[in-house]
Design a protein around this motif. Structure first.
Motif, PDB file in Angstrom:
ATOM      1  N   ALA A 114      12.094  10.941  -5.846  1.00  0.00           N
ATOM      2  CA  ALA A 114      13.305  10.309  -6.369  1.00  0.00           C
ATOM      3  C   ALA A 114      13.255   8.797  -6.203  1.00  0.00           C
ATOM      4  O   ALA A 114      13.626   8.047  -7.113  1.00  0.00           O
ATOM      5  N   GLY A 115      12.811   8.329  -5.050  1.00  0.00           N
ATOM      6  CA  GLY A 115      12.828   6.892  -4.787  1.00  0.00           C
ATOM      7  C   GLY A 115      11.729   6.137  -5.484  1.00  0.00           C
ATOM      8  O   GLY A 115      11.962   5.357  -6.412  1.00  0.00           O
ATOM      9  N   VAL A 116      10.476   6.381  -5.082  1.00  0.00           N
ATOM     10  CA  VAL A 116       9.356   5.580  -5.581  1.00  0.00           C
ATOM     11  C   VAL A 116       8.992   5.930  -7.015  1.00  0.00           C
ATOM     12  O   VAL A 116       8.863   5.050  -7.873  1.00  0.00           O
ATOM     13  N   SER A 117       8.819   7.231  -7.313  1.00  0.00           N
ATOM     14  CA  SER A 117       8.337   7.620  -8.631  1.00  0.00           C
ATOM     15  C   SER A 117       9.363   7.420  -9.737  1.00  0.00           C
ATOM     16  O   SER A 117       9.042   6.935 -10.816  1.00  0.00           O
ATOM     17  N   VAL A 118      10.613   7.802  -9.474  1.00  0.00           N
ATOM     18  CA  VAL A 118      11.638   7.753 -10.521  1.00  0.00           C
ATOM     19  C   VAL A 118      12.300   6.381 -10.601  1.00  0.00           C
ATOM     20  O   VAL A 118      12.428   5.794 -11.682  1.00  0.00           O
ATOM     21  N   PHE A 119      12.708   5.836  -9.451  1.00  0.00           N
ATOM     22  CA  PHE A 119      13.427   4.560  -9.449  1.00  0.00           C
ATOM     23  C   PHE A 119      12.553   3.375  -9.046  1.00  0.00           C
ATOM     24  O   PHE A 119      13.021   2.245  -9.011  1.00  0.00           O
ATOM     25  N   GLY A 120      11.281   3.626  -8.747  1.00  0.00           N
ATOM     26  CA  GLY A 120      10.355   2.553  -8.463  1.00  0.00           C
ATOM     27  C   GLY A 120      10.669   1.754  -7.231  1.00  0.00           C
ATOM     28  O   GLY A 120      10.316   0.579  -7.139  1.00  0.00           O
ATOM     29  N   SER A 121      11.351   2.372  -6.251  1.00  0.00           N
ATOM     30  CA  SER A 121      11.776   1.625  -5.072  1.00  0.00           C
ATOM     31  C   SER A 121      11.930   2.564  -3.890  1.00  0.00           C
ATOM     32  O   SER A 121      12.660   3.563  -3.973  1.00  0.00           O
ATOM     33  N   LEU A 122      11.250   2.241  -2.800  1.00  0.00           N
ATOM     34  CA  LEU A 122      11.433   3.007  -1.576  1.00  0.00           C
ATOM     35  C   LEU A 122      12.838   2.820  -1.020  1.00  0.00           C
ATOM     36  O   LEU A 122      13.415   3.741  -0.437  1.00  0.00           O
ATOM     37  N   ALA A 123      13.413   1.613  -1.221  1.00  0.00           N
ATOM     38  CA  ALA A 123      14.774   1.358  -0.763  1.00  0.00           C
ATOM     39  C   ALA A 123      15.768   2.265  -1.487  1.00  0.00           C
ATOM     40  O   ALA A 123      16.743   2.743  -0.889  1.00  0.00           O
ATOM     41  N   ALA A 124      15.537   2.518  -2.779  1.00  0.00           N
ATOM     42  CA  ALA A 124      16.414   3.428  -3.515  1.00  0.00           C
ATOM     43  C   ALA A 124      16.332   4.834  -2.940  1.00  0.00           C
ATOM     44  O   ALA A 124      17.349   5.524  -2.790  1.00  0.00           O
ATOM     45  N   GLY A 125      15.117   5.263  -2.585  1.00  0.00           N
ATOM     46  CA  GLY A 125      14.974   6.566  -1.954  1.00  0.00           C
ATOM     47  C   GLY A 125      15.659   6.637  -0.604  1.00  0.00           C
ATOM     48  O   GLY A 125      16.264   7.650  -0.257  1.00  0.00           O
TER      49      GLY A 125
END
Length: 354
Positions: free
Chosen positions: A131-142
């Motif tokens: 969800a974070g890195v692959s979909v939203f491109g951000s570890l912070a989002a995950g």
């Protein structure tokens, strides 16, 4: 209900006959997903859950977590095993642990019902990497999604805990001979973990076929991307989360992802129902709790991104969504080794006392 089941089976058969290629391709994708993600992610945690409870982790946690678990969630400290494993193992490890606690006598039926409401959650590896890195491109989002997801689970546990005086006392476990019990623990744990993993994989493949056929039937319909992703996620979590990649409104996409992670999807709920079969634990309160968790999680993410717009993810990922979460396999292996080492150490201490 019977007529509805017959009608649904008839529609499924007609769609499968009319679109056999779509059904076959969806089944192949589901099997590949199980091989790449589901088995490496869940099997170690299922084994860990069975071993940890069989080795006495529930009793160990019960002595240390009772001051927290009883006032907050109106369950005994042994429920801490379901809480901990449900937060790191991913769906449906928490439900399997709650069932095992009931069967081992570490929790009463009322306490196991309460544990089901908030201890069955998405795993950190899936939330952070997929969800974070692959979909939203951000570890912070995950990290934001994971924090909202777990916070919502704890809030649900508090909100739906029921009156404290309704909590039943913990029953004592059956007095099986210690040597025979420990000697059969590993084979039994592996067997039960394999059975649970195969059940999960079967439902993922089945729901993947449902989604493939539904998309083939509704290919001519023009649905908004967010609605298509939401509908897919309500049915099957992984497909819904991955469908959010590239959605224009990042705040709405994050809120939808938070809801889907909390809700879990019908596929996860069928897996949970299969794990709970024969236990006597009702599914309806669990479903209401998951819907509430999804709503709370989505509200938290929407509120945080509204207050801190700088945290909004701006990247849509790197194109193809990679669904392999090696962190889950590594964490499960390390946790299993830790449990075995602790068990060996405890055995030595017990032998020294004798």
């Amino acid at each position: 209900m019977h007529l509805f089941a017959v009608a649904a089976a008839a529609v499924y058969a007609a769609a499968l006959l009319c679109f056999p290629q779509a059904g076959a391709e969806a089944a192949q994708e589901g099997l590949a997903l199980c091989a790449r993600v589901i088995i490496p992610s869940l099997f170690p945690y299922f084994v860990l859950s069975e071993l940890a409870i069989g080795l006495g982790l529930a009793q160990w946690l019960g002595r240390r977590l009772a001051p927290m678990m009883r006032p907050l969630f109106h369950v005994g400290g042994a429920g801490g095993a379901a809480l901990a494993l449900g937060m790191v193992g991913g769906y449906p490890v928490g439900a399997g642990t709650a069932r095992t606690l009931l069967e081992e006598g570490a929790c009463s039926r009322a306490e196991s019902e309460r544990l089901l409401r908030f201890c069955n959650n998405a795993g950190p590896a899936f939330v952070l990497s997929v969800a974070g890195v692959s979909v939203f491109g951000s570890l912070a989002a995950g990290a934001l999604l994971l924090a909202a997801h777990l916070t919502a689970a704890l809030l649900v546990g508090v909100l739906l805990r029921g009156p404290r005086e309704d909590a039943s006392p913990v029953r004592t476990a059956s007095p099986a001979p210690r040597t025979r019990r420990e000697g059969a623990l590993l084979p039994r744990s592996v067997r039960r973990a394999l059975e649970s993993t195969l059940q999960v994989c079967a439902y993922i493949v089945l729901f993947g076929v449902f989604l493939g056929l539904a998309e083939a039937v509704t290919a001519g319909l023009s649905l908004p991307d967010w609605l298509r992703a939401l509908l897919r996620g309500i049915c099957e979590l992984s497909n819904g989360i991955c469908s959010l990649e590239g959605l224009g409104d990042r705040r709405a996409a994050m809120a939808i992802a938070a809801f889907l992670l909390g809700w879990g999807g019908l596929c996860v709920h069928c897996q949970t129902a299969a794990l709970l079969e024969g236990s006597g634990l009702p599914l309806a309160p669990y479903l209401r709790a998951k819907a509430l968790q999804g709503a709370i999680s989505a509200g938290l993410v929407w509120l945080v991104l509204g207050l801190f717009p700088a945290w909004m993810p701006v990247s849509t990922g790197a194109g193809r969504v990679e669904t392999q979460p090696p962190l889950s396999l590594i964490a499960g292996a390390l946790a299993l080794v830790a449990v075995l080492l602790l068990s060996k150490r405890a055995g030595k201490r017990q032998a020294e006392r004798l």
